[in-house]
Motif scaffolding. Structure first.
Motif, PDB file in Angstrom:
ATOM      1  N   GLU A  21      -4.100   6.067 -49.088  1.00 57.04           N
ATOM      2  CA  GLU A  21      -4.106   4.341 -50.320  1.00 57.04           C
ATOM      3  C   GLU A  21      -4.942   2.719 -49.171  1.00 57.04           C
ATOM      4  O   GLU A  21      -5.412   2.231 -49.754  1.00 57.04           O
ATOM      5  CB  GLU A  21      -3.005   3.467 -50.470  1.00 57.04           C
ATOM      6  CG  GLU A  21      -2.385   4.912 -50.978  1.00 57.04           C
ATOM      7  CD  GLU A  21      -0.668   4.693 -52.131  1.00 57.04           C
ATOM      8  OE1 GLU A  21      -0.363   3.410 -51.738  1.00 57.04           O
ATOM      9  OE2 GLU A  21      -0.472   5.251 -53.107  1.00 57.04           O
ATOM     10  N   ASP A  22      -4.299   2.142 -47.722  1.00 61.27           N
ATOM     11  CA  ASP A  22      -4.932   1.064 -47.721  1.00 61.27           C
ATOM     12  C   ASP A  22      -5.871   1.798 -46.548  1.00 61.27           C
ATOM     13  O   ASP A  22      -6.623   0.607 -46.757  1.00 61.27           O
ATOM     14  CB  ASP A  22      -3.191   0.497 -46.377  1.00 61.27           C
ATOM     15  CG  ASP A  22      -2.598   0.374 -47.413  1.00 61.27           C
ATOM     16  OD1 ASP A  22      -2.789   0.265 -48.696  1.00 61.27           O
ATOM     17  OD2 ASP A  22      -1.726   0.497 -46.717  1.00 61.27           O
ATOM     18  N   TYR A  23      -6.551   2.898 -46.101  1.00 61.69           N
ATOM     19  CA  TYR A  23      -7.380   2.470 -45.149  1.00 61.69           C
ATOM     20  C   TYR A  23      -8.769   3.941 -45.716  1.00 61.69           C
ATOM     21  O   TYR A  23      -9.198   4.641 -45.115  1.00 61.69           O
ATOM     22  CB  TYR A  23      -7.002   2.659 -43.413  1.00 61.69           C
ATOM     23  CG  TYR A  23      -6.599   1.568 -42.945  1.00 61.69           C
ATOM     24  CD1 TYR A  23      -6.593   0.591 -42.595  1.00 61.69           C
ATOM     25  CD2 TYR A  23      -4.700   1.990 -43.193  1.00 61.69           C
ATOM     26  CE1 TYR A  23      -5.932  -0.317 -42.638  1.00 61.69           C
ATOM     27  CE2 TYR A  23      -4.079   0.739 -42.511  1.00 61.69           C
ATOM     28  CZ  TYR A  23      -4.521  -0.281 -42.406  1.00 61.69           C
ATOM     29  OH  TYR A  23      -3.528  -1.086 -41.677  1.00 61.69           O
ATOM     30  N   GLY A  24      -7.769   4.459 -46.743  1.00 63.66           N
ATOM     31  CA  GLY A  24      -8.669   5.494 -47.456  1.00 63.66           C
ATOM     32  C   GLY A  24     -10.617   5.207 -46.962  1.00 63.66           C
ATOM     33  O   GLY A  24     -10.776   6.175 -46.893  1.00 63.66           O
ATOM     34  N   ARG A  25     -10.718   4.160 -47.358  1.00 61.22           N
ATOM     35  CA  ARG A  25     -12.276   3.681 -47.793  1.00 61.22           C
ATOM     36  C   ARG A  25     -12.716   3.572 -45.896  1.00 61.22           C
ATOM     37  O   ARG A  25     -13.841   3.929 -46.139  1.00 61.22           O
ATOM     38  CB  ARG A  25     -12.793   2.690 -47.713  1.00 61.22           C
ATOM     39  CG  ARG A  25     -12.176   2.554 -48.855  1.00 61.22           C
ATOM     40  CD  ARG A  25     -12.766   1.329 -50.264  1.00 61.22           C
ATOM     41  NE  ARG A  25     -12.357   1.648 -51.690  1.00 61.22           N
ATOM     42  CZ  ARG A  25     -12.636   0.087 -52.982  1.00 61.22           C
ATOM     43  NH1 ARG A  25     -12.912  -0.223 -52.271  1.00 61.22           N
ATOM     44  NH2 ARG A  25     -11.625   1.111 -54.520  1.00 61.22           N
ATOM     45  N   THR A  26     -11.909   3.689 -44.968  1.00 58.43           N
ATOM     46  CA  THR A  26     -12.540   3.587 -44.027  1.00 58.43           C
ATOM     47  C   THR A  26     -12.679   4.568 -42.990  1.00 58.43           C
ATOM     48  O   THR A  26     -12.841   4.252 -41.734  1.00 58.43           O
ATOM     49  CB  THR A  26     -11.553   1.552 -43.208  1.00 58.43           C
ATOM     50  OG1 THR A  26     -10.604   2.360 -43.037  1.00 58.43           O
ATOM     51  CG2 THR A  26     -11.803   0.708 -43.949  1.00 58.43           C
ATOM     52  N   ILE A  27     -11.765   5.264 -42.848  1.00 66.42           N
ATOM     53  CA  ILE A  27     -11.514   6.734 -42.338  1.00 66.42           C
ATOM     54  C   ILE A  27     -12.652   7.551 -42.536  1.00 66.42           C
ATOM     55  O   ILE A  27     -13.081   7.884 -44.060  1.00 66.42           O
ATOM     56  CB  ILE A  27      -9.992   7.760 -42.624  1.00 66.42           C
ATOM     57  CG1 ILE A  27      -9.035   6.297 -42.115  1.00 66.42           C
ATOM     58  CG2 ILE A  27      -9.476   8.613 -41.600  1.00 66.42           C
ATOM     59  CD1 ILE A  27      -7.731   6.665 -42.878  1.00 66.42           C
TER      60      ILE A  27
END
Length: 793
Positions: A596-602
């Motif tokens: 939820e918090d880092y899904g876009r950066t992974i």
């Protein structure tokens, strides 16, 4: 030459005649004298005594009828007149002088004194000759012959009971019996016998003894007897004053003074005024003793001749005396001998009249029969002509039947041969069989109660099975052979009465042996019994029982240990499963937060791996939940109640249908489903797991079906659930009931591999069984059983 020849022939005839008439009879007489047997008859009393005369006469007549040459000597002790030691001493010296050098082959004694004298002196005077006695009562025989052998004879048993019964039959109002007897030993013993007989026949009758005082006093008392009494004579020879009175004379004197009937116990009293009675016959005593003596003289061992204990009495009455007391002859016993009856033409010629009547009847019958047959003859003549043709035809038929009869005869001959062979085989089987076989005959008393059993037949194996060396004679009883009573006698009697075969075990406590016994009825009097010694078998059983007890103790100990280990393992499994859920939930939560918090950066690969980790955690959580369910099913206590299995299947199917709304699947109940006694919650878990498997493995079918049914056996209900899914290879069926064991990957079909294991655990807790059958590409069927329990159990 002719004259000389004739003279020679005449001389020879003269010599032959001389030898025949004079010489040869002499040799014959000499030979007979060498083989002549010597018999000595010793009488206790004088020759003039009627009793002695009757006894001696019976002996002599019997010996004479034998038709043999005997040297018979007769002696009289006259013991009634001279009952003293001096008389015995005189007789001893007299007989020693007379018979010392004469071999006596047999001694016949009459009455007690003669028997005692013969037994006391036979070794010294009579070369230990065998003794045959008569005229001695059973008590006297027992006392005089105690410890002595080579003796037999006839006992004197007065029938006081019969005489009293006859008197009661004549006078039912009888109240008193006056008993006349002297004070000799035989007189006293007779009085005691009369006392005993009267007590048994009619206890209310009073006995009045007439033995005290002189004979005049006794006559006076006899004359005073009332009308409700009788007088019973025994033997009376001398009174208390020493006066000697003859038997017959004193009987006459008593009868003259008596106002009531006089009865007698001895035959010599008849004809001297007595009415009658059951009288002892001295002649019968003598005849029986004479016959016994002849058996001894003919070579029979005297020890094989038993003492005769039977009756030597018969009922005798005097018609004149009965008539004088107005007593009808119809009141006396039917088999009585009646003397002095008045002359009757019919009675005296009874046989003649009967014979004449029979002849007249027969002649009349013959005349009727002749007339009948005369008419028949004419008819037969006519029938004979008609029968001639029939006889000819019958002859032809008989000729034809001759061959059939011959064939039947041959068949009967063959059957007889087969029977002989069968008998031989039976006898061989009987003699060679390993089991003991014996035929018993029960020995019953007068009340048909069994007292003993008698050996009728037995084989050699019987002795081997009994393990005994005793000698068993056919006809001997069990008690005679073994010295104890057979405890199985009531069973043998029951077999004889019911005819039913019985099998039982018998125990020989003395030798500690056990036998298996089969008893069956052979006929109305005999029982066949098969014995088998099972002592070794019983010992083996005891050893096995002991080993079983020890094994049960060991099994119980190991079971307790195993139950403790399983309980610990279940507790450990539950604890571990419960504790593993927390870290798995933490992993799932952390990955969800990261996504939820880092899904876009992974990057995409890392996100895919995190997703895979999260799915694996979910699967692991599902497996732990299933494992917890299995542990709960293992540890939970059963709560039995009546469950409607059909309603439970339908409810579970509806829940499953709601969980898979997109599935087209039908539930078909092929048979009626019963009410069962089970734990409702756990049984629902079983049905849920079964339907869940069916839903999963039929997802590739366009039209899925689940067929449900049951069957009832004697002990259990058998349920089945059959689907038309992908099925499986039966060679891998052993893996299906293992925890986490699967035949398909989770990508193909969802699941944890614990559902079937849980089913198996729950069904086994109910006491049932479960198994699965399948065909790859066709479908699978799961079976389980629930024990049948009656409602009132």
């Amino acid at each position: 030459m002719d004259v000389k020849k004739s003279f020679g022939i005449g001389l020879k005839l003269l010599i032959f005649t001389f030898l025949t008439l004079f010489i040869l009879p002499g040799f014959s007489t000499y030979a007979n004298n060498l083989n002549k047997k010597n018999i000595l008859i010793i009488n206790s009393y004088s020759e003039g005594l009627s009793w002695t005369k009757n006894e001696s006469g019976g002996i002599l007549d019997t010996l004479e009828e034998a038709g043999e040459m005997f040297d018979i000597s007769v002696e009289y002790m006259d013991w009634k007149t001279y009952p003293s030691g001096e008389n015995l001493k005189y007789l001893h010296n007299y007989m020693k002088y007379k018979y010392y050098q004469k071999k006596i082959d047999v001694i016949i004694s009459t009455d007690d004194a003669a028997l005692k004298f013969a037994l006391d002196n036979r070794e010294e005077l009579f070369d230990s000759a065998p003794v045959v006695f008569c005229g001695v009562n059973p008590e006297g025989v027992k006392a005089l012959t105690a410890g002595k052998g080579n003796i037999t004879g006839v006992t004197e048993k007065v029938d006081a009971e019969g005489t009293i019964k006859a008197a009661l039959g004549i006078n039912p109002e009888l109240k008193e019996i006056y008993v006349v007897f002297d004070n000799s030993e035989s007189g006293i013993s007779t009085w005691e016998l009369i006392n005993k007989a009267a007590a048994e026949v009619c206890p209310y009758i009073r006995l009045v003894p007439l033995n005290s005082g002189n004979y005049t006093a006794i006559l006076n008392r006899a004359g005073d007897a009332g009308k409700d009494g009788i007088i019973l004579m025994t033997t009376y020879y001398s009174d208390t004053d020493g006066n000697t009175v003859g038997f017959e004379k004193f009987t006459e004197m008593v009868c003259q003074v008596s106002k009531v009937p006089v009865y007698h116990l001895y035959e010599f009293g008849l004809g001297h005024g007595v009415a009658g009675g059951s009288m002892l016959s001295g002649r019968v005593q003598g005849e029986l003793a004479g016959k016994m003596a002849l058996r001894v003289l003919n070579g029979e061992n005297i020890s094989d001749i038993p003492v005769y204990m039977g009756k030597t009495t018969h009922f005798m009455f005097d018609y004149k005396v009965l008539d004088s007391f107005n007593i009808r002859t119809s009141l006396v016993p039917g088999e009585s001998i009646i003397i002095n009856s008045p002359y009757s033409v019919f009675r005296e010629n009874k046989n003649f009249f009967i014979s004449a009547s029979i002849i007249i009847v027969l002649l009349s019958g013959f005349i009727i029969i002749l007339l009948f047959y005369l008419s028949r003859i004419n008819k037969i003549k006519r029938e004979l002509a008609d029968s001639n043709s029939e006889l000819s035809q019958l002859y032809e038929e008989l000729t034809a039947s001759d061959e059939e009869l011959r064939i039947q005869y041959d068949e009967l001959t063959e059957m007889q041969k087969n029977l002989v062979q069968s008998e031989t085989r039976y006898r061989q089987l009987y003699e060679k069989m390993l089991n003991g076989y014996v035929v018993f005959e029960p020995v019953l008393d007068r009340e048909n109660k069994i007292q003993d059993i008698r050996f009728i037949e037995y084989n050699q194996s019987y002795l081997l099975q009994m393990k005994t060396s005793v000698s068993i004679g056919l006809g001997q009883t069990w008690t005679e052979v073994f010295g104890t009573v057979n405890r199985n006698q009531p069973i043998y009697l029951r077999v004889l009465l019911t005819g039913e075969t019985e099998q039982f075990e018998a125990h020989d406590a003395k030798n500690n042996q056990f036998f298996l016994v089969n008893a069956f009825k052979l006929n109305e009097n005999q029982i066949g019994v098969v014995f088998e010694n099972i002592t070794n078998y019983k010992s083996a059983i005891r050893e096995i029982r002991k080993l079983n007890e020890e094994l049960e103790e060991r099994v119980q100990e190991r079971t307790q240990e195993l139950q403790s280990a399983v309980s610990q393992l279940e507790s450990f499994t539950y604890t571990v499963s419960h504790d593993l859920k927390s870290p798995l939930r933490a992993v799932d939560s952390y990955i969800r937060i990261i996504m939820e918090d880092y899904g876009r950066t992974i990057n995409r690969d890392a996100a895919g791996m995190l997703t895979s980790v999260r799915n694996i955690s979910k699967e692991m959580m599902e497996m732990i939940n299933k494992l917890l369910l299995y542990t709960i099913a293992s540890r939970s206590e059963l709560n039995f109640e009546e469950v409607n299995s059909e309603d439970l299947f339908l409810a579970c199917f509806d829940e499953m249908k709601a969980a898979y709304p997109d599935r087209d699947i039908d539930l078909i109940i092929e048979t009626g489903l019963p009410n069962v006694t089970a734990d409702r919650i756990l049984l629902k878990q079983v049905i849920n797991n079964i339907l869940s498997n069916a839903f999963k493995f039929t997802k590739g079918r366009e039209k899925a079906q689940i067929r449900i049914g049951s069957a009832l056996t004697e002990k259990e209900y058998t349920f089945y659930a059959r689907d038309n899914g992908i099925g499986f290879d039966m060679s891998y069926s052993g893996k299906l009931y293992g925890i986490f064991q699967r035949l398909h990957t989770s990508d193909e079909f969802e699941g944890s591999g614990i559902g079937l294991v849980t089913i198996k655990k729950i069904i086994e807790k109910h006491g049932g069984r479960t198994w699965i059958e399948g065909t790859q590409g066709v479908g699978a069927t799961i079976y389980f059983t629930i024990p049948y329990i009656e409602k009132n159990a």
